[in-house]
Design a protein around this motif. Sequence first.
Motif, PDB file in Angstrom:
ATOM      1  N   GLY A 187      54.648   6.271 -28.630  1.00  0.00           N
ATOM      2  CA  GLY A 187      53.352   5.737 -29.043  1.00  0.00           C
ATOM      3  C   GLY A 187      52.314   5.676 -27.946  1.00  0.00           C
ATOM      4  O   GLY A 187      51.480   4.770 -27.913  1.00  0.00           O
ATOM      5  N   VAL A 188      52.346   6.658 -27.032  1.00  0.00           N
ATOM      6  CA  VAL A 188      51.411   6.671 -25.905  1.00  0.00           C
ATOM      7  C   VAL A 188      50.096   7.340 -26.305  1.00  0.00           C
ATOM      8  O   VAL A 188      50.095   8.375 -26.976  1.00  0.00           O
ATOM      9  CB  VAL A 188      52.030   7.407 -24.698  1.00  0.00           C
ATOM     10  CG1 VAL A 188      51.000   7.638 -23.593  1.00  0.00           C
ATOM     11  CG2 VAL A 188      53.216   6.613 -24.155  1.00  0.00           C
ATOM     12  N   GLN A 189      48.983   6.738 -25.891  1.00  0.00           N
ATOM     13  CA  GLN A 189      47.657   7.302 -26.141  1.00  0.00           C
ATOM     14  C   GLN A 189      46.777   7.128 -24.913  1.00  0.00           C
ATOM     15  O   GLN A 189      46.955   6.185 -24.137  1.00  0.00           O
ATOM     16  CB  GLN A 189      46.981   6.623 -27.327  1.00  0.00           C
ATOM     17  CG  GLN A 189      47.463   7.076 -28.691  1.00  0.00           C
ATOM     18  CD  GLN A 189      46.557   6.559 -29.800  1.00  0.00           C
ATOM     19  OE1 GLN A 189      46.106   5.424 -29.772  1.00  0.00           O
ATOM     20  NE2 GLN A 189      46.274   7.410 -30.770  1.00  0.00           N
ATOM     21  N   LEU A 190      45.813   8.045 -24.753  1.00  0.00           N
ATOM     22  CA  LEU A 190      44.778   7.926 -23.730  1.00  0.00           C
ATOM     23  C   LEU A 190      43.470   7.578 -24.431  1.00  0.00           C
ATOM     24  O   LEU A 190      43.075   8.261 -25.369  1.00  0.00           O
ATOM     25  CB  LEU A 190      44.623   9.229 -22.941  1.00  0.00           C
ATOM     26  CG  LEU A 190      45.855   9.741 -22.198  1.00  0.00           C
ATOM     27  CD1 LEU A 190      45.507  10.996 -21.397  1.00  0.00           C
ATOM     28  CD2 LEU A 190      46.428   8.673 -21.285  1.00  0.00           C
ATOM     29  N   ILE A 191      42.801   6.533 -23.976  1.00  0.00           N
ATOM     30  CA  ILE A 191      41.574   6.054 -24.610  1.00  0.00           C
ATOM     31  C   ILE A 191      40.499   5.871 -23.548  1.00  0.00           C
ATOM     32  O   ILE A 191      40.758   5.297 -22.481  1.00  0.00           O
ATOM     33  CB  ILE A 191      41.820   4.708 -25.332  1.00  0.00           C
ATOM     34  CG1 ILE A 191      42.907   4.857 -26.402  1.00  0.00           C
ATOM     35  CG2 ILE A 191      40.538   4.178 -25.958  1.00  0.00           C
ATOM     36  CD1 ILE A 191      43.342   3.531 -27.018  1.00  0.00           C
TER      37      ILE A 191
ATOM     38  N   THR B 269      27.487   2.590 -13.443  1.00  0.00           N
ATOM     39  CA  THR B 269      28.214   2.481 -14.712  1.00  0.00           C
ATOM     40  C   THR B 269      29.664   2.935 -14.527  1.00  0.00           C
ATOM     41  O   THR B 269      29.940   3.880 -13.795  1.00  0.00           O
ATOM     42  CB  THR B 269      27.546   3.348 -15.799  1.00  0.00           C
ATOM     43  OG1 THR B 269      26.256   2.811 -16.088  1.00  0.00           O
ATOM     44  CG2 THR B 269      28.371   3.364 -17.082  1.00  0.00           C
ATOM     45  N   GLU B 270      30.567   2.232 -15.203  1.00  0.00           N
ATOM     46  CA  GLU B 270      31.987   2.572 -15.114  1.00  0.00           C
ATOM     47  C   GLU B 270      32.510   3.086 -16.448  1.00  0.00           C
ATOM     48  O   GLU B 270      32.247   2.497 -17.493  1.00  0.00           O
ATOM     49  CB  GLU B 270      32.787   1.334 -14.704  1.00  0.00           C
ATOM     50  CG  GLU B 270      34.295   1.561 -14.690  1.00  0.00           C
ATOM     51  CD  GLU B 270      35.058   0.289 -14.356  1.00  0.00           C
ATOM     52  OE1 GLU B 270      35.062  -0.083 -13.164  1.00  0.00           O
ATOM     53  OE2 GLU B 270      35.612  -0.330 -15.275  1.00  0.00           O
ATOM     54  N   TRP B 271      33.214   4.196 -16.388  1.00  0.00           N
ATOM     55  CA  TRP B 271      33.987   4.683 -17.532  1.00  0.00           C
ATOM     56  C   TRP B 271      35.445   4.685 -17.128  1.00  0.00           C
ATOM     57  O   TRP B 271      35.799   5.103 -16.023  1.00  0.00           O
ATOM     58  CB  TRP B 271      33.537   6.088 -17.949  1.00  0.00           C
ATOM     59  CG  TRP B 271      32.134   6.129 -18.487  1.00  0.00           C
ATOM     60  CD1 TRP B 271      31.627   5.399 -19.512  1.00  0.00           C
ATOM     61  CD2 TRP B 271      31.054   6.929 -17.998  1.00  0.00           C
ATOM     62  NE1 TRP B 271      30.300   5.702 -19.709  1.00  0.00           N
ATOM     63  CE2 TRP B 271      29.917   6.640 -18.796  1.00  0.00           C
ATOM     64  CE3 TRP B 271      30.918   7.870 -16.983  1.00  0.00           C
ATOM     65  CZ2 TRP B 271      28.685   7.248 -18.608  1.00  0.00           C
ATOM     66  CZ3 TRP B 271      29.699   8.481 -16.782  1.00  0.00           C
ATOM     67  CH2 TRP B 271      28.589   8.168 -17.595  1.00  0.00           C
ATOM     68  N   ARG B 272      36.292   4.262 -18.033  1.00  0.00           N
ATOM     69  CA  ARG B 272      37.696   4.061 -17.696  1.00  0.00           C
ATOM     70  C   ARG B 272      38.606   4.762 -18.702  1.00  0.00           C
ATOM     71  O   ARG B 272      38.406   4.656 -19.911  1.00  0.00           O
ATOM     72  CB  ARG B 272      37.999   2.559 -17.672  1.00  0.00           C
ATOM     73  CG  ARG B 272      39.371   2.182 -17.189  1.00  0.00           C
ATOM     74  CD  ARG B 272      39.498   0.668 -17.057  1.00  0.00           C
ATOM     75  NE  ARG B 272      38.720   0.171 -15.925  1.00  0.00           N
ATOM     76  CZ  ARG B 272      39.176   0.097 -14.682  1.00  0.00           C
ATOM     77  NH1 ARG B 272      40.406   0.492 -14.422  1.00  0.00           N
ATOM     78  NH2 ARG B 272      38.413  -0.368 -13.719  1.00  0.00           N
ATOM     79  N   CYS B 273      39.594   5.482 -18.179  1.00  0.00           N
ATOM     80  CA  CYS B 273      40.624   6.097 -19.016  1.00  0.00           C
ATOM     81  C   CYS B 273      41.809   5.141 -19.054  1.00  0.00           C
ATOM     82  O   CYS B 273      42.360   4.768 -18.017  1.00  0.00           O
ATOM     83  CB  CYS B 273      41.039   7.449 -18.456  1.00  0.00           C
ATOM     84  SG  CYS B 273      42.285   8.295 -19.469  1.00  0.00           S
ATOM     85  N   LEU B 274      42.192   4.767 -20.246  1.00  0.00           N
ATOM     86  CA  LEU B 274      43.197   3.733 -20.463  1.00  0.00           C
ATOM     87  C   LEU B 274      44.435   4.324 -21.127  1.00  0.00           C
ATOM     88  O   LEU B 274      44.333   5.089 -22.079  1.00  0.00           O
ATOM     89  CB  LEU B 274      42.583   2.637 -21.344  1.00  0.00           C
ATOM     90  CG  LEU B 274      43.460   1.519 -21.863  1.00  0.00           C
ATOM     91  CD1 LEU B 274      43.890   0.613 -20.726  1.00  0.00           C
ATOM     92  CD2 LEU B 274      42.692   0.717 -22.915  1.00  0.00           C
ATOM     93  N   VAL B 275      45.605   3.956 -20.605  1.00  0.00           N
ATOM     94  CA  VAL B 275      46.869   4.328 -21.244  1.00  0.00           C
ATOM     95  C   VAL B 275      47.362   3.150 -22.064  1.00  0.00           C
ATOM     96  O   VAL B 275      47.491   2.038 -21.546  1.00  0.00           O
ATOM     97  CB  VAL B 275      47.953   4.691 -20.214  1.00  0.00           C
ATOM     98  CG1 VAL B 275      49.279   4.981 -20.918  1.00  0.00           C
ATOM     99  CG2 VAL B 275      47.546   5.913 -19.419  1.00  0.00           C
ATOM    100  N   THR B 276      47.643   3.402 -23.330  1.00  0.00           N
ATOM    101  CA  THR B 276      48.265   2.383 -24.166  1.00  0.00           C
ATOM    102  C   THR B 276      49.600   2.908 -24.682  1.00  0.00           C
ATOM    103  O   THR B 276      49.781   4.113 -24.868  1.00  0.00           O
ATOM    104  CB  THR B 276      47.386   1.988 -25.370  1.00  0.00           C
ATOM    105  OG1 THR B 276      47.231   3.122 -26.246  1.00  0.00           O
ATOM    106  CG2 THR B 276      46.013   1.513 -24.907  1.00  0.00           C
ATOM    107  N   GLN B 277      50.526   1.999 -24.876  1.00  0.00           N
ATOM    108  CA  GLN B 277      51.815   2.332 -25.482  1.00  0.00           C
ATOM    109  C   GLN B 277      52.052   1.364 -26.619  1.00  0.00           C
ATOM    110  O   GLN B 277      52.139   0.148 -26.399  1.00  0.00           O
ATOM    111  CB  GLN B 277      52.955   2.241 -24.453  1.00  0.00           C
ATOM    112  CG  GLN B 277      54.302   2.660 -25.020  1.00  0.00           C
ATOM    113  CD  GLN B 277      55.421   2.550 -23.997  1.00  0.00           C
ATOM    114  OE1 GLN B 277      55.304   1.838 -23.008  1.00  0.00           O
ATOM    115  NE2 GLN B 277      56.511   3.262 -24.238  1.00  0.00           N
TER     116      GLN B 277
END
Length: 236
Positions: A162-166, A204-212
Amino acid sequence: MADKCHMCLLGLILLCSLLTGTIEVDDNNKFCSSGKNVHLPCKIARSSCTSTSWTYSRQSETVELVYGGKKKNDIERHERLSLGSDCSLNIRNVTKDDYGSYSCQRYVNGQQQGTEERIYLHFLHVSVSPSSTQIRSGSSVTLFCQLYHDQVSCDTLVRAEGVQLIWVNQAGEDLQTDSRYQISPPGHCNSTLTTTLLDEDNNTEWRCLVTQRNEAKTSAAYIVRYSGYNLCMSLK
Protein backbone atom coordinates in the motif's frame (compact mmCIF):
# COMPACT_ATOMS: atom_id res chain seq x y z
CA MET A 1 -14.40 26.10 3.73
CA ALA A 2 -14.58 23.99 6.90
CA ASP A 3 -13.46 20.90 4.97
CA LYS A 4 -10.50 22.81 3.54
CA CYS A 5 -9.40 24.03 6.98
CA HIS A 6 -9.75 20.49 8.33
CA MET A 7 -7.49 19.18 5.55
CA CYS A 8 -4.92 21.92 6.27
CA LEU A 9 -4.87 20.96 9.95
CA LEU A 10 -4.41 17.30 9.13
CA GLY A 11 -1.62 18.22 6.73
CA LEU A 12 0.22 20.26 9.35
CA ILE A 13 -0.04 17.44 11.88
CA LEU A 14 1.23 15.02 9.22
CA LEU A 15 4.26 17.14 8.34
CA CYS A 16 5.16 17.81 11.98
CA SER A 17 5.27 14.07 12.62
CA LEU A 18 7.67 13.64 9.70
CA LEU A 19 10.11 16.35 10.75
CA THR A 20 10.98 15.03 14.21
CA GLY A 21 14.19 13.49 12.85
CA THR A 22 13.83 9.82 13.77
CA ILE A 23 11.87 7.23 11.83
CA GLU A 24 10.04 4.69 13.94
CA VAL A 25 9.97 1.09 12.82
CA ASP A 26 6.76 -0.94 12.72
CA ASP A 27 7.26 -3.66 10.07
CA ASN A 28 9.86 -5.05 7.66
CA ASN A 29 9.69 -2.17 5.15
CA LYS A 30 11.24 1.09 6.39
CA PHE A 31 11.39 4.45 4.64
CA CYS A 32 13.90 7.26 5.06
CA SER A 33 15.22 10.40 3.40
CA SER A 34 18.50 12.28 3.53
CA GLY A 35 19.69 13.40 6.95
CA LYS A 36 17.18 11.40 9.01
CA ASN A 37 18.02 8.91 11.78
CA VAL A 38 16.78 5.32 11.53
CA HIS A 39 16.18 2.78 14.28
CA LEU A 40 16.12 -0.91 13.23
CA PRO A 41 15.11 -3.35 16.00
CA CYS A 42 16.35 -6.90 16.40
CA LYS A 43 13.41 -8.81 17.83
CA ILE A 44 15.31 -12.09 18.02
CA ALA A 45 18.02 -10.64 20.28
CA ARG A 46 18.39 -11.72 23.91
CA SER A 47 19.34 -9.72 27.01
CA SER A 48 22.99 -9.76 26.01
CA CYS A 49 24.05 -8.45 22.59
CA THR A 50 27.27 -10.47 22.49
CA SER A 51 25.55 -13.04 20.27
CA THR A 52 24.02 -10.44 17.93
CA SER A 53 25.24 -9.74 14.39
CA TRP A 54 24.02 -7.34 11.70
CA THR A 55 24.73 -7.61 7.97
CA TYR A 56 23.85 -5.27 5.11
CA SER A 57 23.21 -6.31 1.50
CA ARG A 58 22.28 -4.62 -1.75
CA GLN A 59 22.29 -6.37 -5.10
CA SER A 60 25.40 -8.60 -4.97
CA GLU A 61 27.14 -6.75 -2.12
CA THR A 62 27.06 -8.09 1.44
CA VAL A 63 28.83 -6.32 4.31
CA GLU A 64 29.09 -7.38 7.95
CA LEU A 65 28.32 -4.36 10.14
CA VAL A 66 28.20 -5.88 13.63
CA TYR A 67 29.52 -9.19 14.94
CA GLY A 68 29.34 -10.43 18.51
CA GLY A 69 27.72 -7.18 19.57
CA LYS A 70 30.62 -5.05 18.31
CA LYS A 71 30.75 -2.73 15.31
CA LYS A 72 33.16 -3.49 12.53
CA ASN A 73 35.80 -0.74 12.29
CA ASP A 74 36.73 -1.27 8.65
CA ILE A 75 33.42 -0.18 7.10
CA GLU A 76 32.78 3.21 5.52
CA ARG A 77 29.69 4.07 7.59
CA HIS A 78 31.25 3.04 10.92
CA GLU A 79 30.91 6.47 12.56
CA ARG A 80 27.19 6.71 11.72
CA LEU A 81 26.27 3.32 13.20
CA SER A 82 25.53 2.44 16.80
CA LEU A 83 24.15 -0.60 18.59
CA GLY A 84 21.35 0.03 21.07
CA SER A 85 21.09 -1.60 24.50
CA ASP A 86 18.33 -3.79 23.01
CA CYS A 87 20.70 -4.83 20.17
CA SER A 88 18.92 -2.58 17.68
CA LEU A 89 20.91 -0.98 14.87
CA ASN A 90 20.83 2.82 14.72
CA ILE A 91 21.89 4.71 11.58
CA ARG A 92 22.55 8.42 11.95
CA ASN A 93 22.30 10.99 9.14
CA VAL A 94 21.03 8.55 6.51
CA THR A 95 22.27 8.88 2.92
CA LYS A 96 21.28 7.24 -0.36
CA ASP A 97 24.10 4.72 0.13
CA ASP A 98 22.25 3.24 3.12
CA TYR A 99 19.21 1.81 1.34
CA GLY A 100 19.12 -1.96 1.04
CA SER A 101 18.50 -5.00 3.22
CA TYR A 102 19.59 -5.32 6.87
CA SER A 103 19.64 -8.68 8.63
CA CYS A 104 19.88 -9.41 12.34
CA GLN A 105 21.13 -12.84 13.44
CA ARG A 106 22.10 -14.64 16.65
CA TYR A 107 25.26 -16.73 16.83
CA VAL A 108 26.29 -19.03 19.67
CA ASN A 109 29.70 -20.69 19.46
CA GLY A 110 29.87 -19.71 15.81
CA GLN A 111 26.55 -21.35 14.96
CA GLN A 112 23.51 -19.36 13.82
CA GLN A 113 20.55 -19.73 16.15
CA GLY A 114 17.09 -19.67 14.56
CA THR A 115 16.24 -17.65 11.48
CA GLU A 116 17.51 -14.19 10.63
CA GLU A 117 15.31 -11.12 10.85
CA ARG A 118 15.41 -9.02 7.67
CA ILE A 119 14.48 -5.35 7.33
CA TYR A 120 14.29 -3.49 4.02
CA LEU A 121 15.30 0.16 4.11
CA HIS A 122 14.03 2.32 1.21
CA PHE A 123 15.35 5.80 0.43
CA LEU A 124 13.30 8.75 -0.88
CA HIS A 125 15.04 11.41 -2.99
CA VAL A 126 13.90 14.57 -4.80
CA SER A 127 15.80 16.21 -7.67
CA VAL A 128 15.02 19.07 -10.08
CA SER A 129 15.33 19.85 -13.79
CA PRO A 130 16.64 22.11 -15.17
CA SER A 131 19.41 22.96 -12.70
CA SER A 132 18.87 25.71 -10.15
CA THR A 133 21.10 28.16 -12.05
CA GLN A 134 19.00 27.89 -15.23
CA ILE A 135 15.49 28.51 -13.98
CA ARG A 136 13.71 31.65 -12.77
CA SER A 137 10.25 33.06 -12.31
CA GLY A 138 8.18 32.34 -15.41
CA SER A 139 10.09 29.22 -16.37
CA SER A 140 8.92 25.63 -16.19
CA VAL A 141 10.39 23.32 -13.56
CA THR A 142 10.02 19.59 -13.01
CA LEU A 143 10.63 17.86 -9.70
CA PHE A 144 11.51 14.17 -9.71
CA CYS A 145 10.68 12.05 -6.66
CA GLN A 146 12.12 8.54 -6.55
CA LEU A 147 11.88 5.78 -3.97
CA TYR A 148 15.05 3.68 -4.13
CA HIS A 149 14.42 0.07 -3.17
CA ASP A 150 16.26 -3.24 -3.30
CA GLN A 151 15.16 -6.88 -3.01
CA VAL A 152 11.53 -5.75 -2.80
CA SER A 153 9.89 -4.95 -6.13
CA CYS A 154 8.01 -1.72 -6.72
CA ASP A 155 4.91 -3.74 -7.58
CA THR A 156 5.07 -5.48 -4.19
CA LEU A 157 5.50 -2.17 -2.38
CA VAL A 158 2.56 -0.57 -4.19
CA ARG A 159 0.08 -3.44 -4.45
CA ALA A 160 0.86 -5.53 -1.37
CA GLU A 161 2.23 -2.92 1.03
CA GLY A 162 0.00 0.00 0.00
CA VAL A 163 2.86 2.41 -0.71
CA GLN A 164 2.13 5.71 -2.49
CA LEU A 165 4.04 8.88 -3.37
CA ILE A 166 2.06 12.09 -2.83
CA TRP A 167 3.01 15.71 -3.56
CA VAL A 168 1.91 18.23 -0.91
CA ASN A 169 2.56 21.91 -0.23
CA GLN A 170 3.98 23.37 2.99
CA ALA A 171 0.49 23.34 4.53
CA GLY A 172 0.21 19.61 3.83
CA GLU A 173 -2.45 20.00 1.11
CA ASP A 174 -2.45 17.40 -1.67
CA LEU A 175 -1.38 19.08 -4.93
CA GLN A 176 -2.96 16.39 -7.12
CA THR A 177 -6.23 18.35 -7.34
CA ASP A 178 -4.57 21.71 -8.15
CA SER A 179 -4.67 22.38 -11.90
CA ARG A 180 -1.49 24.44 -11.68
CA TYR A 181 0.56 21.26 -11.24
CA GLN A 182 0.98 18.38 -13.65
CA ILE A 183 1.64 15.30 -11.55
CA SER A 184 2.32 11.80 -12.81
CA PRO A 185 -0.36 9.33 -11.73
CA PRO A 186 0.16 7.34 -8.48
CA GLY A 187 0.98 3.64 -8.37
CA HIS A 188 4.72 3.71 -8.99
CA CYS A 189 7.95 4.22 -7.05
CA ASN A 190 8.68 7.48 -8.83
CA SER A 191 6.61 10.58 -9.45
CA THR A 192 7.08 13.94 -11.19
CA LEU A 193 5.63 17.37 -10.53
CA THR A 194 5.79 20.03 -13.26
CA THR A 195 4.73 23.66 -12.89
CA THR A 196 5.50 27.20 -14.08
CA LEU A 197 7.21 29.28 -11.41
CA LEU A 198 5.54 32.46 -10.19
CA ASP A 199 7.05 35.50 -8.49
CA GLU A 200 5.36 34.54 -5.24
CA ASP A 201 6.98 31.09 -5.24
CA ASN A 202 10.01 32.51 -3.41
CA ASN A 203 10.61 30.37 -0.27
CA THR A 204 7.76 28.04 -1.26
CA GLU A 205 8.11 24.39 -0.29
CA TRP A 206 6.85 21.37 -2.20
CA ARG A 207 7.20 18.02 -0.53
CA CYS A 208 7.12 14.44 -1.83
CA LEU A 209 5.54 12.23 0.79
CA VAL A 210 5.67 8.45 1.17
CA THR A 211 2.60 6.84 2.70
CA GLN A 212 2.02 3.19 3.52
CA ARG A 213 -1.60 2.16 3.96
CA ASN A 214 -2.42 5.88 4.27
CA GLU A 215 0.12 6.39 7.08
CA ALA A 216 2.93 8.93 6.55
CA LYS A 217 6.41 7.38 6.62
CA THR A 218 8.91 10.00 5.42
CA SER A 219 9.23 12.88 2.96
CA ALA A 220 11.74 14.88 0.93
CA ALA A 221 11.31 18.60 0.25
CA TYR A 222 12.18 21.11 -2.46
CA ILE A 223 12.34 24.76 -1.41
CA VAL A 224 12.32 27.59 -3.94
CA ARG A 225 14.61 30.49 -3.06
CA TYR A 226 14.99 33.46 -5.39
CA SER A 227 18.16 35.51 -5.47
CA GLY A 228 17.89 38.17 -8.17
CA TYR A 229 16.95 36.25 -11.30
CA ASN A 230 18.35 32.94 -10.10
CA LEU A 231 16.63 30.13 -8.26
CA CYS A 232 18.45 28.33 -5.47
CA MET A 233 17.41 24.85 -4.55
CA SER A 234 17.52 23.23 -1.16
CA LEU A 235 16.85 19.57 -0.55
CA LYS A 236 16.25 18.13 2.87
